[in-house]
Design an enzyme around this catalytic site. Structure first.
Site, PDB file in Angstrom:
ATOM      1  N   TYR B 220       0.810  -1.229   0.000  1.00 22.45           N
ATOM      2  CA  TYR B 220       0.000   0.000   0.000  1.00 22.45           C
ATOM      3  C   TYR B 220       0.840   1.275   0.000  1.00 22.45           C
ATOM      4  O   TYR B 220       0.296   2.361   0.089  1.00 22.45           O
ATOM      5  CB  TYR B 220      -1.029   0.006   1.132  1.00 22.45           C
ATOM      6  CG  TYR B 220      -0.539  -0.268   2.546  1.00 22.45           C
ATOM      7  CD1 TYR B 220       0.203   0.670   3.245  1.00 22.45           C
ATOM      8  CD2 TYR B 220      -0.871  -1.451   3.189  1.00 22.45           C
ATOM      9  CE1 TYR B 220       0.609   0.436   4.539  1.00 22.45           C
ATOM     10  CE2 TYR B 220      -0.463  -1.698   4.488  1.00 22.45           C
ATOM     11  CZ  TYR B 220       0.272  -0.763   5.159  1.00 22.45           C
ATOM     12  OH  TYR B 220       0.680  -0.998   6.449  1.00 22.45           O
ATOM     13  N   LYS B 221       2.164   1.115  -0.070  1.00 26.87           N
ATOM     14  CA  LYS B 221       3.022   2.293  -0.127  1.00 26.87           C
ATOM     15  C   LYS B 221       3.363   2.586  -1.593  1.00 26.87           C
ATOM     16  O   LYS B 221       2.520   3.006  -2.361  1.00 26.87           O
ATOM     17  CB  LYS B 221       4.254   2.055   0.733  1.00 26.87           C
ATOM     18  CG  LYS B 221       3.913   1.820   2.201  1.00 26.87           C
ATOM     19  CD  LYS B 221       5.161   1.492   3.017  1.00 26.87           C
ATOM     20  CE  LYS B 221       4.808   1.138   4.449  1.00 26.87           C
ATOM     21  NZ  LYS B 221       4.282   2.278   5.221  1.00 26.87           N
TER      22      LYS B 221
END
Lengths: 410, 410
Positions: B220-221
């Site tokens: 999710y980064k």
């Protein structure tokens, strides 16, 4: 009994209006809501907003502004009334399997010399596998006992370190007397974990009243949370304080954003969280749960029973001669929200049913399983499915379907 | 250096066209892609179809018809080239924390009397907490060693049972020499797990070439998979066969739909699966990964460096006198894709920046962190952010912002 009677039952059913909350494919008879629940219309309507606005526009700030940080707990609080629990006793995150591991790992830490871990032979496989892994990890400290349904209570005694049972059996639909078994466990000081995956949203559940201490369950069956949706963990209020997490991720730290070097557990049910939960999937779970808003759970239980009884009665009348043997208990109080039959050609029959527009599950080795989802299923669905099955058996239509390669999900 | 130069750098940048793949809020300067990556337009466009068609119309049959069963592996195969791994070495499921637990639990089972578990003081907290939980579970069989960055290699020897390191430090952005440390571990027969959460999609990664055996990472980064998106596990091809799962869910069974009573592990990287993965979130991960289609990873690495150097140079020029001390290494090869500063009022400053339209992270106790996401960030963003920060410091604008209650996510 004929189809017109079923139509009248549907007209008079207090749950009939709630079918409108679901986006069901036209013409499909869906008896697999105990595997994957149907899509709520509100999920379809809202998920784009969650993605575009909460994620796309709100970005990282949505962790606070859109309550993402609290979603695992909020979803748990929404699930609580459906299982007879209270706010603060449930969180929603991770898979059922991982949740079982968390609880069992922690409970086995305090086994004080007790040797047996009791479960049911024929329990849902992952429940048994998780126990095997933990027992292996303990280097032989425990023995796994796979009891038959009728010998479970006898297998639980002062030497039992842990009991793990599914409330409703995934193959047969047989339902345990959770209150009685829990009382027996309590009398022997044995912690018990209940797997509610095939129960919540369809059968009576009163965890607090029955004295249940630990439970897990999935949200993608009768709770309509979507494929692979996060599962939930329940702990009774009075056991939370003593619970010490073994899988100790940052979401259960007493001061998560202090980024302390050493672990200190938080005080509440959030002890059962580990890492960052999948927000998009959690949002879908909230919509699934919201389908129960305004629904009387007694009506749900009642409809599950009457639909199931209709299916059993019609099968007695029209299918018994074709080799179908009821695998589920006849007594409603001992049956979950499904009706299973044994048939030597169950796999081919399930395929022929599918070709006729009826989705029911094959479960190895010989089970044909009809899930009953009371929120959106109709009496006419049951009539039409049995009618389709009777025609398939009369015509030998199932023979055209391969008997190889079972494929399905629980 | 002035803003016009930055505009020219953006015009000439080979990655500039890829910014169009993201739905970024107008006017926002987003330096938090290392916390939550931006929304890909294709995710926003497709997620409704996934929900309405795959789930709503396909229902349970989408497990096969829409490849849901294979999505954890397919997503892993898509991640593999971004980290220098091969197809069949990566699966995507569960959280980073749970994935760390799985690997560490299995590796510690074969520690053969070795006593130390080595990690870095100041490592991302969940990594340390997971180790603490496992060590606690082992009843004192292991000692946790929290080494300083410069003493890590010296702490790894023939008595080391396991090493767990984050490639890039979440606070400072300091990046370890993964190849060198891996070689040292290999020489001492020590298994090492690398956490790539702050690396993948932004810095050079060549896991196969560097001989890395085990890794985890979040999506999710810099991989833009969405809030709380499932994480991934990597195992090198030549260690998969010997790997024995401890968290033994049904998704890693050799015959998952045989529903066998006893656990038998599958042969491939699917050994790292446990329960049912969250499909909606996994679909979003696939779109996040697809943002790298056609992108030269060397360009990504290069742009991460030039953007970071621009930020450091401008800060030297315009911020040093205001008390900002560079907390990240100056040498590009030792720095991940972020630039962190220490400042005694870092929290209030981060709030003042936010009010000025710049999203950067505060990290306790005194870190102001600028994440650099090369796929969608521009040189003018860096110019404008430093300009905004310089104005805030010159005007004392930060003083209006509370210094209480840090709030942020990694």
């Amino acid at each position: 009994m004929d189809r017109a009677v079923c139509e009248r039952l549907d007209r008079d059913c207090p749950l009939a209006p709630f079918r409108e909350r679901f986006a069901l494919p036209e013409g499909l008879l869906y008896f697999d809501g105990n595997s994957l629940g149907a899509l709520p219309k509100s999920t379809a309507a809202d998920i784009g907003r969650v993605v575009r606005e909460e994620w796309g526009r709100g970005l990282v700030e949505s962790w606070l502004d859109a309550d993402w940080f609290f979603l695992a707990r909020q979803t748990g609080d929404a699930i609580a009334p459906l299982i007879g629990a209270s706010a603060g006793e449930v969180v929603c995150a991770d898979s059922t399997s991982v949740n079982l591991f968390k609880l069992a790992a922690s409970l086995l830490r305090h086994s004080e010399g007790r040797r047996t871990v009791v479960t049911e032979r024929g329990n849902f496989p992952t429940d048994v596998y998780i126990l095997e892994g933990l027992i292996d990890l303990s280097d032989g400290k425990f023995d796994l006992v796979l009891a038959e349904p009728e010998t479970i209570v006898g297998a639980i005694d002062g030497d039992t370190a842990l009991v793990l049972l599914s409330h409703v059996n995934f193959r047969t639909g047989a339902m345990h007397d959770m209150a009685a078994i829990t009382a027996h466990c309590t009398a022997h000081g044995v912690p018990a974990i209940w797997d509610l995956s095939h129960s919540a949203g369809a059968v009576p559940l009163a965890l607090n009243r029955w004295g249940v201490e630990y439970a897990v369950g999935c949200t993608y069956k009768f709770l309509n949370g979507g494929p692979g949706a996060p599962a939930y963990v329940y702990m009774a209020q009075d056991v939370i304080a003593a619970y010490e997490p073994v899988v100790t991720g940052w979401f259960s730290h007493a001061n998560q954003f202090g980024f302390e070097d050493r672990y200190r557990s938080t005080a509440g049910i959030e002890k059962c969280l580990v890492g960052t939960p999948p927000i998009l999937s959690l949002r879908a779970v909230m919509h699934g749960i919201a389908c129960f808003d305004g629904v009387d759970l007694d009506d749900v239980v009642q409809k599950s029973r009457t639909l199931s009884e209709l299916l059993i009665d019609l099968a007695d009348e029209r299918l018994a001669h074709a080799g179908f043997v009821l695998a589920s208990p006849r007594e409603p109080a001992r049956r979950g929200s499904q009706v299973s039959f044994r048939h030597p050609e169950a796999y081919a029959v399930s395929k022929a049913l599918r070709a006729a527009g009826v989705v029911a599950d094959f479960r190895s080795p010989d089970i044909l399983r009809f899930g009953i989802a009371p929120l959106y299923m109709r009496y006419v669905d049951v009539w039409d499915a049995v009618d389709a099955l009777a025609r398939i058996m009369a015509s030998g239509g199932w023979m055209a379907h391969s008997t190889d390669a079972p494929e399905a999900v629980t």
